[in-house]
Design an enzyme around this catalytic site. Sequence first.
Site, PDB file in Angstrom:
ATOM      1  N   ASP A  11       0.870  -1.163   0.000  1.00 56.80           N
ATOM      2  CA  ASP A  11       0.000   0.000   0.000  1.00 56.80           C
ATOM      3  C   ASP A  11       0.916   1.224   0.000  1.00 56.80           C
ATOM      4  OD1 ASP A  11      -2.472   1.470   0.349  1.00 56.80           O
ATOM      5  OD2 ASP A  11      -1.803   1.810   2.409  1.00 56.80           O
ATOM      6  N   ASP A  13      -0.161   5.166   0.971  1.00 59.43           N
ATOM      7  CA  ASP A  13      -0.395   6.112   2.067  1.00 59.43           C
ATOM      8  C   ASP A  13      -0.435   5.379   3.403  1.00 59.43           C
ATOM      9  OD1 ASP A  13      -1.514   8.866   0.664  1.00 59.43           O
ATOM     10  OD2 ASP A  13      -2.026   7.076  -0.467  1.00 59.43           O
ATOM     11  N   ASP A 173      -1.391  -0.965   5.893  1.00 62.44           N
ATOM     12  CA  ASP A 173      -1.606  -0.378   7.212  1.00 62.44           C
ATOM     13  C   ASP A 173      -3.062  -0.402   7.650  1.00 62.44           C
ATOM     14  OD1 ASP A 173      -2.337   1.627   5.259  1.00 62.44           O
ATOM     15  OD2 ASP A 173      -2.359   3.083   6.886  1.00 62.44           O
TER      16      ASP A 173
END
Length: 228
Positions: A11, A13, A173
């Site tokens: 991922d 961001d 995250d």
Amino acid sequence: MFQDRPVIAFDLDGTLVDTAPDLLNTLDHVLSAHGIAPVDREEARPMIGGGARLLIVRALNRSGVVVSPDELDTLNRQFLDHYAAHIADASRPFPGLDAALDRLQARGAVLAVCTNKLEYLARLLLDGLEMTSRFAAITGADTYGIAKPNPLPLLSTITACGGNAGRAVMVGDSGTDIATAQAAGIPSVAVSFGYTETPAAELGANRLIHHFADLETALDDLLSSTGS
């Protein structure tokens, strides 16, 4: 060396890059232009991760502000324009990332980005941070016309790298990232320093790391158990 050159899909961001400063500065700018009070930074940080439009919607909901679909479209366009112009002003890779990626590439891993950010913004950010060349594929929510947690973007990203789900790992995250990996049938690593409202330890990832110095060990464990 890794066997069979596994694909490690990240991922963006909250996983590779701490983009919160530029995203939230843009959010404040757009809200202020419409007379809407900014959202507290600590409250806004976990709202990141679903794309610009969802970030705006979450901020409006938190502020108790209701807008029409047309007004939301306007806010979204203004957000994207401003963000694109300031995408790497304060965004930086998380500590230890560069060294971790160096080690993985030296061992033959193929690196990719699979994000719900629009692809052109993901590329613009990575270009600004001089990281684009590290990744064999960079895909966004619009690349395949569908976003995570649908597994199609992740599986397609892995295929674009010449890999397959049997020798891949997702690093993210958020619950969206982990759910995507589970739907794709691949193991996952959660980072604890991202933007999730749910504690990272509760996301259901196969491994949890608190610093990129720990990523290689986590991947070794997961890839050895899958025969990669």
